[in-house]
Scaffold this motif. Sequence first.
Motif, PDB file in Angstrom:
ATOM      1  N   LEU A 152       0.745  -1.352   0.058  1.00  0.00           N
ATOM      2  CA  LEU A 152       0.062  -0.099  -0.098  1.00  0.00           C
ATOM      3  C   LEU A 152       0.849   1.345   0.060  1.00  0.00           C
ATOM      4  N   LYS A 153       1.864   1.318   0.759  1.00  0.00           N
ATOM      5  CA  LYS A 153       3.013   2.330   0.530  1.00  0.00           C
ATOM      6  C   LYS A 153       3.352   2.358  -0.879  1.00  0.00           C
ATOM      7  N   GLY A 154       3.678   1.514  -1.462  1.00  0.00           N
ATOM      8  CA  GLY A 154       4.145   1.308  -2.824  1.00  0.00           C
ATOM      9  C   GLY A 154       3.011   1.881  -3.591  1.00  0.00           C
ATOM     10  N   ALA A 155       2.066   1.626  -3.441  1.00  0.00           N
ATOM     11  CA  ALA A 155       0.723   2.246  -4.507  1.00  0.00           C
ATOM     12  C   ALA A 155       0.644   3.592  -4.132  1.00  0.00           C
ATOM     13  N   ILE A 156       0.677   4.263  -3.067  1.00  0.00           N
ATOM     14  CA  ILE A 156       0.710   5.416  -2.546  1.00  0.00           C
ATOM     15  C   ILE A 156       1.879   6.270  -3.106  1.00  0.00           C
ATOM     16  N   ALA A 157       2.958   5.755  -3.243  1.00  0.00           N
ATOM     17  CA  ALA A 157       4.258   6.203  -4.080  1.00  0.00           C
ATOM     18  C   ALA A 157       4.170   6.309  -5.382  1.00  0.00           C
ATOM     19  N   LEU A 158       3.486   5.483  -5.968  1.00  0.00           N
ATOM     20  CA  LEU A 158       3.351   5.327  -7.456  1.00  0.00           C
ATOM     21  C   LEU A 158       2.445   6.587  -7.674  1.00  0.00           C
ATOM     22  N   ALA A 159       1.342   6.615  -6.968  1.00  0.00           N
ATOM     23  CA  ALA A 159       0.493   7.833  -7.595  1.00  0.00           C
ATOM     24  C   ALA A 159       0.920   9.117  -7.526  1.00  0.00           C
ATOM     25  N   GLY A 160       2.034   9.162  -6.322  1.00  0.00           N
ATOM     26  CA  GLY A 160       2.635  10.568  -6.246  1.00  0.00           C
ATOM     27  C   GLY A 160       3.890  10.739  -7.011  1.00  0.00           C
ATOM     28  N   GLY A 161       4.469   9.555  -7.570  1.00  0.00           N
ATOM     29  CA  GLY A 161       5.840   9.654  -8.326  1.00  0.00           C
ATOM     30  C   GLY A 161       6.041  10.716  -9.419  1.00  0.00           C
ATOM     31  N   GLU A 162       4.944  10.703 -10.167  1.00  0.00           N
ATOM     32  CA  GLU A 162       4.967  11.442 -11.375  1.00  0.00           C
ATOM     33  C   GLU A 162       4.401  12.767 -10.881  1.00  0.00           C
ATOM     34  N   ALA A 163       3.839  13.155  -9.805  1.00  0.00           N
ATOM     35  CA  ALA A 163       2.992  14.304  -9.442  1.00  0.00           C
ATOM     36  C   ALA A 163       3.953  15.690  -9.878  1.00  0.00           C
ATOM     37  N   ARG A 164       5.243  15.667  -9.695  1.00  0.00           N
ATOM     38  CA  ARG A 164       6.023  16.907  -9.814  1.00  0.00           C
ATOM     39  C   ARG A 164       5.837  17.110 -11.266  1.00  0.00           C
ATOM     40  N   ASP A 165       5.689  16.224 -12.168  1.00  0.00           N
ATOM     41  CA  ASP A 165       5.694  16.568 -13.737  1.00  0.00           C
ATOM     42  C   ASP A 165       4.459  17.459 -14.041  1.00  0.00           C
ATOM     43  N   ARG A 166       3.486  17.283 -12.999  1.00  0.00           N
ATOM     44  CA  ARG A 166       2.185  18.221 -13.425  1.00  0.00           C
ATOM     45  C   ARG A 166       2.239  19.601 -12.708  1.00  0.00           C
ATOM     46  N   HIS A 167       3.529  19.752 -12.171  1.00  0.00           N
ATOM     47  CA  HIS A 167       3.865  21.016 -11.473  1.00  0.00           C
ATOM     48  C   HIS A 167       4.892  21.886 -12.151  1.00  0.00           C
ATOM     49  N   ARG A 168       5.353  21.172 -13.398  1.00  0.00           N
ATOM     50  CA  ARG A 168       6.437  21.792 -14.275  1.00  0.00           C
ATOM     51  C   ARG A 168       6.327  23.182 -14.713  1.00  0.00           C
ATOM     52  N   PRO A 169       6.937  23.809 -14.861  1.00  0.00           N
ATOM     53  CA  PRO A 169       6.726  25.532 -15.609  1.00  0.00           C
ATOM     54  C   PRO A 169       6.324  25.017 -16.904  1.00  0.00           C
ATOM     55  N   SER A 170       6.146  26.204 -17.596  1.00  0.00           N
ATOM     56  CA  SER A 170       5.638  26.279 -18.976  1.00  0.00           C
ATOM     57  C   SER A 170       6.579  25.166 -19.868  1.00  0.00           C
ATOM     58  N   ASP A 171       5.889  24.542 -20.942  1.00  0.00           N
ATOM     59  CA  ASP A 171       6.631  23.652 -21.508  1.00  0.00           C
ATOM     60  C   ASP A 171       7.690  24.097 -22.207  1.00  0.00           C
ATOM     61  N   PRO A 172       8.352  25.199 -22.904  1.00  0.00           N
ATOM     62  CA  PRO A 172       9.530  25.455 -23.306  1.00  0.00           C
ATOM     63  C   PRO A 172      10.494  25.566 -22.271  1.00  0.00           C
ATOM     64  N   GLU A 173      10.076  26.153 -20.957  1.00  0.00           N
ATOM     65  CA  GLU A 173      11.043  26.127 -19.877  1.00  0.00           C
ATOM     66  C   GLU A 173      11.271  24.897 -19.416  1.00  0.00           C
ATOM     67  N   ALA A 174      10.445  24.054 -19.326  1.00  0.00           N
ATOM     68  CA  ALA A 174      10.598  22.367 -19.012  1.00  0.00           C
ATOM     69  C   ALA A 174      11.531  21.818 -19.791  1.00  0.00           C
ATOM     70  N   ALA A 175      11.164  21.926 -21.196  1.00  0.00           N
ATOM     71  CA  ALA A 175      11.915  21.386 -22.128  1.00  0.00           C
ATOM     72  C   ALA A 175      13.441  21.621 -22.036  1.00  0.00           C
ATOM     73  N   GLU A 176      13.649  23.111 -21.874  1.00  0.00           N
ATOM     74  CA  GLU A 176      15.011  23.618 -21.862  1.00  0.00           C
ATOM     75  C   GLU A 176      15.697  22.864 -20.672  1.00  0.00           C
ATOM     76  N   ALA A 177      14.924  22.855 -19.501  1.00  0.00           N
ATOM     77  CA  ALA A 177      15.599  22.383 -18.144  1.00  0.00           C
ATOM     78  C   ALA A 177      15.924  20.832 -18.200  1.00  0.00           C
ATOM     79  N   ARG A 178      15.247  20.013 -19.102  1.00  0.00           N
ATOM     80  CA  ARG A 178      15.407  18.842 -19.284  1.00  0.00           C
ATOM     81  C   ARG A 178      16.536  18.440 -20.293  1.00  0.00           C
ATOM     82  N   ARG A 179      16.687  19.417 -21.305  1.00  0.00           N
ATOM     83  CA  ARG A 179      17.848  19.378 -22.266  1.00  0.00           C
ATOM     84  C   ARG A 179      19.079  19.573 -21.499  1.00  0.00           C
ATOM     85  N   VAL A 180      19.040  20.602 -20.647  1.00  0.00           N
ATOM     86  CA  VAL A 180      20.333  20.800 -19.868  1.00  0.00           C
ATOM     87  C   VAL A 180      20.777  19.711 -18.905  1.00  0.00           C
TER      88      VAL A 180
END
Length: 221
Positions: free
Chosen positions: A138-166
Amino acid sequence: MGKLTRDAVIDQALRIGDAEGLQAVTIRRLAQDLGVTPMALYWHFKNKEQLTVGMGDHLMRGFATQEDTTRPWNERLRGLVADLVGILRRHTCAASVLEEVDQMEVPSFLRVWDTALGLINQAGFTYEESCLIARYLLKGAIALAGGEARDRHRPSDPEAAEARRVKRLNLQSLPRDSYPHIVEMATPLVDGCSAEVYDTFGIDLLIGGVEVMAARRTASA
């Protein structure tokens, strides 16, 4: 303004948590957003801890455990975990809420615990083992649900894309002799995958471990 209900308070708390993170949810902030005094909220929740438990109970209220006893235990356990991850995905702050509280104090989450314990015990594990496996699962399931949550708080697409590129370039620039695998896999390390693939793979990993342990137990019996 009509009578302030418990559900109205929780709904607003979830809105704040989804938009700004659980740390932004306070009694004072809720009172401000709802146009009432903090004392008005104390009728429903005495403190942040009680509020967070209420949020967790509200999140899990629509969860329905699977009652099809004709299916094998592992299929039902997989369905339980998948359904839990799915319902927590509806709110960005959901995983944080359940990580913050004692889940045994969340009434609607007790059904999840009870069902998981029964299915694991049905696979041949002892009571102690069933409790331990259920806790990890159950802790693993909760972690899965929150694991990609940070992606939903990324800045605008161009800024996020540049950060990933770097970040990719930084990893690829590491000494290959020292970090050959990081350099080779820099792109998937940084870019990740879709939430669907992330969840499915994670659930397979969690359930697969329990299945292997159960099979070993059966073989040695």
